[in-house]
Scaffold this active site. Structure first.
Site, PDB file in Angstrom:
ATOM      1  N   GLU A   1     -55.369  28.535  22.002  1.00  0.00           N
ATOM      2  CA  GLU A   1     -54.477  29.696  22.145  1.00  0.00           C
ATOM      3  C   GLU A   1     -54.846  30.609  23.328  1.00  0.00           C
ATOM      4  O   GLU A   1     -53.897  31.142  23.935  1.00  0.00           O
ATOM      5  CB  GLU A   1     -54.464  30.518  20.847  1.00  0.00           C
ATOM      6  CG  GLU A   1     -53.910  29.799  19.636  1.00  0.00           C
ATOM      7  CD  GLU A   1     -54.911  28.811  19.020  1.00  0.00           C
ATOM      8  OE1 GLU A   1     -54.454  27.865  18.379  1.00  0.00           O
ATOM      9  OE2 GLU A   1     -56.126  29.000  19.201  1.00  0.00           O
TER      10      GLU A   1
ATOM     11  N   HIS B   1     -54.138  15.161   7.714  1.00  0.00           N
ATOM     12  CA  HIS B   1     -55.373  15.797   8.189  1.00  0.00           C
ATOM     13  C   HIS B   1     -55.665  16.997   7.295  1.00  0.00           C
ATOM     14  O   HIS B   1     -54.751  17.728   6.930  1.00  0.00           O
ATOM     15  CB  HIS B   1     -55.223  16.252   9.640  1.00  0.00           C
ATOM     16  CG  HIS B   1     -56.440  16.944  10.181  1.00  0.00           C
ATOM     17  ND1 HIS B   1     -57.612  16.278  10.467  1.00  0.00           N
ATOM     18  CD2 HIS B   1     -56.666  18.240  10.498  1.00  0.00           C
ATOM     19  CE1 HIS B   1     -58.503  17.138  10.937  1.00  0.00           C
ATOM     20  NE2 HIS B   1     -57.957  18.336  10.959  1.00  0.00           N
TER      21      HIS B   1
ATOM     22  N   GLU C   1     -58.308  30.772  20.847  1.00  0.00           N
ATOM     23  CA  GLU C   1     -58.439  31.404  19.543  1.00  0.00           C
ATOM     24  C   GLU C   1     -59.015  32.804  19.646  1.00  0.00           C
ATOM     25  O   GLU C   1     -58.551  33.726  18.978  1.00  0.00           O
ATOM     26  CB  GLU C   1     -59.298  30.550  18.609  1.00  0.00           C
ATOM     27  CG  GLU C   1     -59.447  31.177  17.241  1.00  0.00           C
ATOM     28  CD  GLU C   1     -59.921  30.204  16.183  1.00  0.00           C
ATOM     29  OE1 GLU C   1     -61.035  30.407  15.674  1.00  0.00           O
ATOM     30  OE2 GLU C   1     -59.188  29.249  15.864  1.00  0.00           O
TER      31      GLU C   1
ATOM     32  N   ASP D   1     -53.131  25.375  11.041  1.00  0.00           N
ATOM     33  CA  ASP D   1     -53.891  25.236   9.791  1.00  0.00           C
ATOM     34  C   ASP D   1     -53.062  25.682   8.587  1.00  0.00           C
ATOM     35  O   ASP D   1     -53.344  26.694   7.930  1.00  0.00           O
ATOM     36  CB  ASP D   1     -55.183  26.037   9.885  1.00  0.00           C
ATOM     37  CG  ASP D   1     -56.122  25.504  10.964  1.00  0.00           C
ATOM     38  OD1 ASP D   1     -55.956  24.340  11.346  1.00  0.00           O
ATOM     39  OD2 ASP D   1     -57.000  26.256  11.401  1.00  0.00           O
TER      40      ASP D   1
ATOM     41  N   ASP E   1     -58.342  21.548  20.802  1.00  0.00           N
ATOM     42  CA  ASP E   1     -58.232  22.508  19.703  1.00  0.00           C
ATOM     43  C   ASP E   1     -58.581  23.912  20.186  1.00  0.00           C
ATOM     44  O   ASP E   1     -59.274  24.090  21.195  1.00  0.00           O
ATOM     45  CB  ASP E   1     -59.162  22.085  18.556  1.00  0.00           C
ATOM     46  CG  ASP E   1     -58.778  22.710  17.230  1.00  0.00           C
ATOM     47  OD1 ASP E   1     -57.661  23.257  17.130  1.00  0.00           O
ATOM     48  OD2 ASP E   1     -59.577  22.636  16.287  1.00  0.00           O
TER      49      ASP E   1
END
Length: 826
Positions: free
Chosen positions: A435, A559, A437, A500, A432
């Site tokens: 990127e 999810h 983030e 998301d 996760d």
């Protein structure tokens, strides 16, 4: 044997007058060691050929040298002579491509080669395929001075940029650029190439987790800009028929990819950048997932609830609470939090014994408050700042550093975490925030700045895991779920998801486009958090419609944030019942779906396919994603609006389509308004298709491929039809390459009143033939047949006059062929 090839080259050179590079002056050309070189006053071009349908072009400015390092390309260019029919006069150079005499003789479409025309003054390059102009450079490569590049508002990362410009025809539609919610046609947009999460997006998102330096045209060509640093793809945002790739630095290299069909083009692209390894079969099952499960007890109680409700489940995903009790401050612990998971290994084993795999989350950030911070500093595995200190900065979860996966010791340290988890029994991993983030441009990695490696960080992260499994667990097919990647990431087994997304109808509406677009760019397992992720929106209708759509997605994984349950077992009785129907459909289609996994691995075919693949000349479908193909033969029209009672479905021409519920047939090439039901979405099967189905199982561990149903959708307009389905053990790595597989081939042929169905098997050298017990159901049999023979034996079968179906029980030893003959009573 002597080969004689007569090659006729036809160029349609009536090209519209467009801008050219007036300062670039042709000087000379030569061919050496597989490279056709064109020298100009500003630098030189190098043309390399990978196949008759893939050409690479690099511009090397004066004072620079060719950089052969590509993040994406694995194919090797041809080194033997490939330039053919070279023609030159005072104004132009023209040449065709021929890469191997023997291969060309064996290819009936050999004349469909990429060809090049170079205009000497003003300097300009044109590309042709099959005698037709596909694209041309406009100004080609140039430096854009005094135009700072801003990737994030207020964040100037470069004072000048480098660009490559192409001409566009007025009518062509453009796709690509990665995952966006913009509509299928992305022409008119200037797209940042800077992987970045977009929390809570709905119907529009210009920048998301997966940006890709890829452009595809409705004119059926593809350009891959083979460069990693951040930049932009400008898809004619100024309306002047210009395609521009813009970057801060790096390679001035692109590949032109073509093909005789969309499928050919994607096969060529995935040959160039690598095929996706086959996923384990269990990855096609239902996932239990939320943000997140706080304890071992909660995990085991959730799976027990699935078992109690008899809703199939194959995996459970552990979010960040497996390594810490709190949401913030613990990221980077990367070890089991024993207070909450006292018997983690035992839990994983008990789940596995029940057919459920465990997948824990990981992130590349190590917080200063985490248990691993001191170790990370001591072992020198973190990225640095400009003066060589460990880079530290703030983000949502705490004050952090980032693992430098480009440093050998950083890669090994991170892999050791995964190796330990694999030894604890986990079957896959979730990466996760990749990127990354938060990734300030001042951060320095071992191989370059943050801006230079930002887009490929997720790509190289999944490479690290993939190569680690190949090295230390070579017989395992890992499941690797990742939030960010780049072109070519599919070859490392990456399973992407769309981030998301908001838990709203708007969030659902953008999902088909995102998945279809990513499949066109090589990442065929793009899927969404089924039901939506962000927000505490309790909407059972939305939830059910999203899961019904998910039954025909590459991955079935509800999810969400834990405010509202993502698992069907914790929803209302009605939502649970309707969701269970979608999950049942998912499991019954296992043999069909698993064959899609094979087709993607072998040929680069997406699992979800836009209808423009069926009708490449139908401009009405160029910007269409409301209905799509699941594999070759299943047409899906998801319900994307609340309270909808009917919707229009387009049926691709060239086929007839059976309603999967009623067997009602619709002629292709038409749009039809259909009535909607709450228990399923509109789904249709192509006439002439064979669809294998399995009996219901509670986990793919119980799947038995020796017994299955085979549905044949007969129509008198289909005189001959053939389908093939791939089988292996569902878990051995590289099973096809090892010969540990079997392909079952089914053929139907109608001649007069006789319908003949033949079974045949292709068996790999390391796969044992056996006995298949098949319940064959033939649809659309108007009357009870007069005579039926299986081999030499006369049989009766079971005819259903209400549904017009004929069912036969067939026992087949796959080392032999099986023939079924039916005399129709029309």
């Amino acid at each position: 044997m002597k080969y004689i090839i007569i090659y006729i080259s036809i160029f349609f050179v009536s090209v519209s007058i467009t801008a050219q590079n007036l300062n670039r002056i042709y000087q000379s050309h030569n061919f050496k060691d597989g490279v056709f070189e064109v020298i100009t006053n500003e630098g030189h071009y190098e043309f390399r050929l990978y196949s008759k349908e893939i050409m690479e072009v690099s511009f090397i400015p004066k004072g620079e040298t060719y950089n052969p390092s590509s993040h994406a390309v694995v194919m090797k260019p041809k080194t033997e002579p490939w330039v053919m029919d070279l023609k030159e006069d005072k104004t132009i150079i023209e040449f065709n491509t021929l890469f191997a005499l023997r291969e060309c003789v064996e290819d009936i479409n050999c004349n469909n080669n990429i060809a090049v025309k170079i205009q000497k003054s003003p300097f300009k390059i044109h590309y042709f395929y099959g005698g037709k102009l596909i694209t041309s450079e406009k100004r080609g490569y140039y430096k854009s001075k005094h135009q700072p590049m801003e990737m994030v508002k207020g964040n100037i990362i470069a004072d000048s940029t480098e660009k490559i410009e192409f001409n566009l025809s007025k009518e062509e539609v453009l796709y690509g650029g990665g995952a966006r919610a913009l509509g299928m046609n992305r022409r008119g947009h200037r797209l940042p190439l800077f992987n970045r999460a977009h929390y809570g997006y709905e119907t529009r998102s210009e920048l998301m987790n997966y940006t890709m330096p890829i452009v595809l045209s409705s004119n059926q060509y593809m350009i891959h800009f083979d460069n990693a640093p951040v930049g932009y793809l400008d898809l004619d945002s100024k309306g002047d028929n210009t395609l521009t790739y813009e970057t801060i630095s790096g390679r001035k290299t692109y590949q032109i990819i073509v093909g005789d069909s969309w499928y050919d083009m994607l096969n060529n692209y995935t040959k160039l950048t690598g095929k996706q390894p086959m996923l384990p079969r269990w990855a096609l099952g239902n996932f239990s997932s939320r943000f997140g499960y706080h304890s071992q007890e909660e995990v085991e109680q959730t799976i027990a609830k699935f078992k109690e409700e008899k809703i199939p489940v194959d995996a459970i995903i552990l979010d960040l609470y497996w390594f810490g009790k709190e949401l913030k401050g613990t990221m980077g612990n990367l070890e089991v939090f024993r207070d909450s998971f006292p018997d983690f290994e035992g839990m994983v084993k008990r789940l596995k014994d029940n057919g459920v795999k465990t997948i824990p989350i990981t992130e590349p950030f190590v917080l200063t408050t985490s248990k691993k911070w001191d170790e990370a500093v001591a072992k020198n595995i973190l990225a640095k700042d400009s003066v060589g200190n460990d880079a530290k900065y703030d983000f949502y979860f705490g004050y952090t550093g980032i693992i430098d996966i480009y440093k050998p010791e950083g890669e090994q340290w991170f892999w050791d975490i995964y190796k330990d988890l694999a030894n604890k029994g986990v079957a896959g991993v979730w990466g996760d925030l990749g990127e990354p983030e938060v990734h300030p441009d001042w951060v320095q990695h071992h191989t370059g700045s943050a801006s230079e490696v930002h887009n490929i960080y997720g790509h190289d992260w999944v490479r690290l895991i993939h190569e680690g499994y190949q090295r230390d667990f070579p017989e395992t097919r890992p499941f690797i779920l990742m939030r960010a990647g780049y072109s070519g990431s599919q070859r490392y087994g990456m399973v992407p998801w769309s981030g998301d997304v908001n838990r709203t109808w708007g969030g659902l509406q953008s999902q088909p486009e995102i998945a279809l677009q990513m499949g066109m760019q090589g990442l065929a397992y793009m899927h969404s958090d089924l039901g939506g992720f962000a927000g505490a929106n309790l909407d059972d209708e939305l939830y059910v419609r999203w899961l019904q759509y998910g039954a025909f997605n590459p991955i079935f994984r509800p999810h969400a944030q834990e405010d509202v349950p993502s698992e069907p077992v914790f929803r209302s009785e009605k939502a649970k019942r309707l969701a269970s129907f979608a999950i049942a459909m998912r499991y019954r289609l296992l043999p069909y779906n698993y064959n899609l996994v094979y087709e993607n691995h072998k040929y680069g075919k997406p699992l979800m396919r836009p209808l423009l693949f069926e009708e490449p000349n139908n401009s009405e479908l160029f910007n269409y994603s409301k209905t799509y193909l699941w594999g070759n033969d299943i047409l899906v029209s998801p319900v994307l609006e609340a309270g909808k009672k009917e919707q229009e479905v387009y049926f691709p021409k060239g086929s007839k389509w059976f309603d999967i519920e009623t067997d009602k047939i619709t002629e292709g090439g038409t749009a039809k308004t259909v009535q909607l039901r709450e228990d399923f979405i509109p789904v249709y099967v192509r006439a002439g298709a064979f669809i294998p189905l399995t009996k219901m199982v509670q986990t793919t561990e119980d799947y038995d491929d020796t017994t299955f149903q085979l549905q044949y959708y007969h129509d008198s307009s289909i005189k001959e039809s053939e389908r093939a389905f791939y089988f292996d053990d569902g878990k051995t790595a590289n099973a096809y390459e090892k010969g540990a597989y079997q392909i079952l081939e089914f053929e139907a042929e109608q001649e007069g009143r006789w319908l003949e169905i033949d079974f045949e098997a292709e068996t790999g050298a390391n796969y044992s033939t056996g006995v298949k017990t098949i319940e064959l159901t033939i649809h659309n049999i108007k009357n009870e047949p007069k005579k039926i023979k299986i081999g030499n034996e006369k049989v009766n079968g079971t005819y259903n006059s209400k549904y017009k179906t004929l069912t036969l029980n067939v026992t087949w030893v796959t080392s032999t062929e099986k023939e079924i003959k039916i005399k129709l009573n029309n």
